[in-house]
Scaffold this active site. Structure first.
Site, short mmCIF file in Angstrom:
data_model
loop_
_atom_site.label_atom_id
_atom_site.label_comp_id
_atom_site.label_asym_id
_atom_site.label_seq_id
_atom_site.Cartn_x
_atom_site.Cartn_y
_atom_site.Cartn_z
N HIS A 95 64.24 -63.06 7.33
CA HIS A 95 62.96 -62.37 7.12
C HIS A 95 61.86 -63.35 6.67
CE1 HIS A 95 64.31 -61.83 2.81
NE2 HIS A 95 63.03 -62.08 2.62
N ASP A 146 70.75 -61.24 7.73
CA ASP A 146 69.50 -61.88 7.29
C ASP A 146 69.74 -63.35 6.91
OD1 ASP A 146 66.90 -62.23 6.55
OD2 ASP A 146 66.94 -60.87 4.82
N GLY A 245 65.32 -65.70 0.45
CA GLY A 245 65.95 -66.86 1.08
C GLY A 245 66.71 -67.75 0.14
#
Ligand SMILES: *[C@@H]1O[C@H](CO)[C@@H](O)[C@H](O)[C@H]1NC(C)=O
Ligand SMILES: *[C@@H]1O[C@H](CO)[C@@H](O)[C@H](O)[C@H]1NC(C)=O
Length: 323
Positions: A95, A146, A245
């Site tokens: 993302h 993700d 992240g």
């Protein structure tokens, strides 16, 4: 690289003794290159193993405590965190890139050895990005898969302040490691919360099993097998201390190393009971990670250690062949 090539081309001039020494040297290099990815990872030269006292609610991380943590920046502004998994690759969340596909990778950079965002020091290394490998099955509605592998244009040079993390080989391995403590780290800039801290923050969290996390009053079935929840027992969630992240890293006492267990994916803001941070579960992506790293290695402009080892490993075999 050039000096190694030169050694090889000088071979005919060596006497037998020198030749044997060289052969030993090259074989040692080969072996160390072949074993290095998991051999030297997850250790922090400057900071002692985590103690028993809990860090509740987050605090400033001591310098060098999280040497695999990087800042991924757009036009020099912190955008997302990432984790060094090898000298040439950084693992982060999809993302962080998916919505920004129109931005050329040339506007991005990866900064390692950073403690205060505003004050990169002597220990800081900056790399540009040569390739962004998003997971093919990323789902931007459910946040499933993700994970994204960022390939650097040239490798980080490992120092006391810059080190790779270990990654679990599979889900079984993750369980066997019997982690004693887990931590989330970040500069607190996620797009979910907006707030940003200048100094890297750390907070201790506990892994929460998927069944609990999927209860109706928790995430009500949103947690897939590729995700892992982590938060505080007390219910005061620390997800805003984290960073999109960035790493959920756990300490294996047996191995005295840190493993990257999760990549910060989504979650509600701080302090919402039963809404812990949700992380992409790295043990589920071990095979994907291997394939990507192997496939992307030759694409790098810089010298990859794997490539060097491949080149180095050729001479002994040739030399051992009878004339
Ligand atoms: C999982 O990883 C462990 C540790 O590397 C290994 O011994 C085991 O064979 C692996 N299991 C599977 C199913 O791949
Ligand atoms: C896991 O670690 C705990 C301490 O953190 C220890 O008491 C327990 O025996 C360990 N379990 C295994 C299977 O090693």
């Amino acid at each position: 690289m050039t000096s190694l090539t030169r050694i090889y081309s000088n071979l005919p001039k060596l006497n037998e003794m020198e030749f044997k020494e060289l052969l030993l040297f090259v074989i040692t290099l080969c072996l160390s290159a072949l074993t290095s990815p998991q051999d030297s990872c997850g250790q922090r030269p400057l900071v002692a193993p985590p103690g028993m006292s809990r860090i509740v609610g987050g605090r400033e991380a001591p310098e060098g405590a999280w040497p695999w943590q990087v800042s991924i920046q757009i036009q020099s502004i912190h955008h997302c965190s990432g984790t060094i998994v090898s000298s040439l690759t950084v693992l982060t969340a999809t993302h962080c890139f998916h919505k920004f596909r129109s931005i050329s990778t040339s506007h991005f950079r990866v900064v390692a050895g950073l403690c205060a965002l505003s004050a990169p020091g002597d220990q800081t290394q900056i790399r540009s990005i040569s390739k962004v490998q998003m997971h093919e099955d990323y789902n931007d509605v459910t946040s499933d898969n993700d994970v994204t592998l960022v390939l650097l244009s040239s490798p980080f040079a490992f120092t006391d302040y810059i080190q790779p993390v270990c990654t679990p080989h599979n889900v079984t391995h993750e369980l066997i490691l019997n982690f004693s403590q887990c931590f989330i780290t970040g500069w607190g800039s996620t797009y979910y919360t907006g707030g940003q801290t200048n100094r890297l923050q750390e907070a201790e969290v506990e892994l929460i099993d998927r069944r609990t996390c999927n209860l109706m009053t928790w995430y009500n079935g949103l947690i897939t097998e590729n995700m892992i929840c982590a938060g505080l027992e007390s219910g005061a969630s620390d997800s805003c201390q984290g960073d999109s992240g960035g790493p959920l890293q756990c300490y294996s006492e047996d191995e005295d190393r840190f493993y990257l267990v999760g990549v910060t994916s989504f979650g509600y803001m701080c302090g919402v009971p039963r809404k812990p941070g949700v992380y992409a579960r790295t043990s589920r992506f071990a095979a994907w990670l291997n394939t990507c790293q192997t496939a992307s290695a030759p694409a790098a402009h810089g010298l990859h250690t794997g490539l060097i080892s491949a080149l180095l490993c050729v001479p002994p075999m040739l030399l051992l062949n009878p004339h």
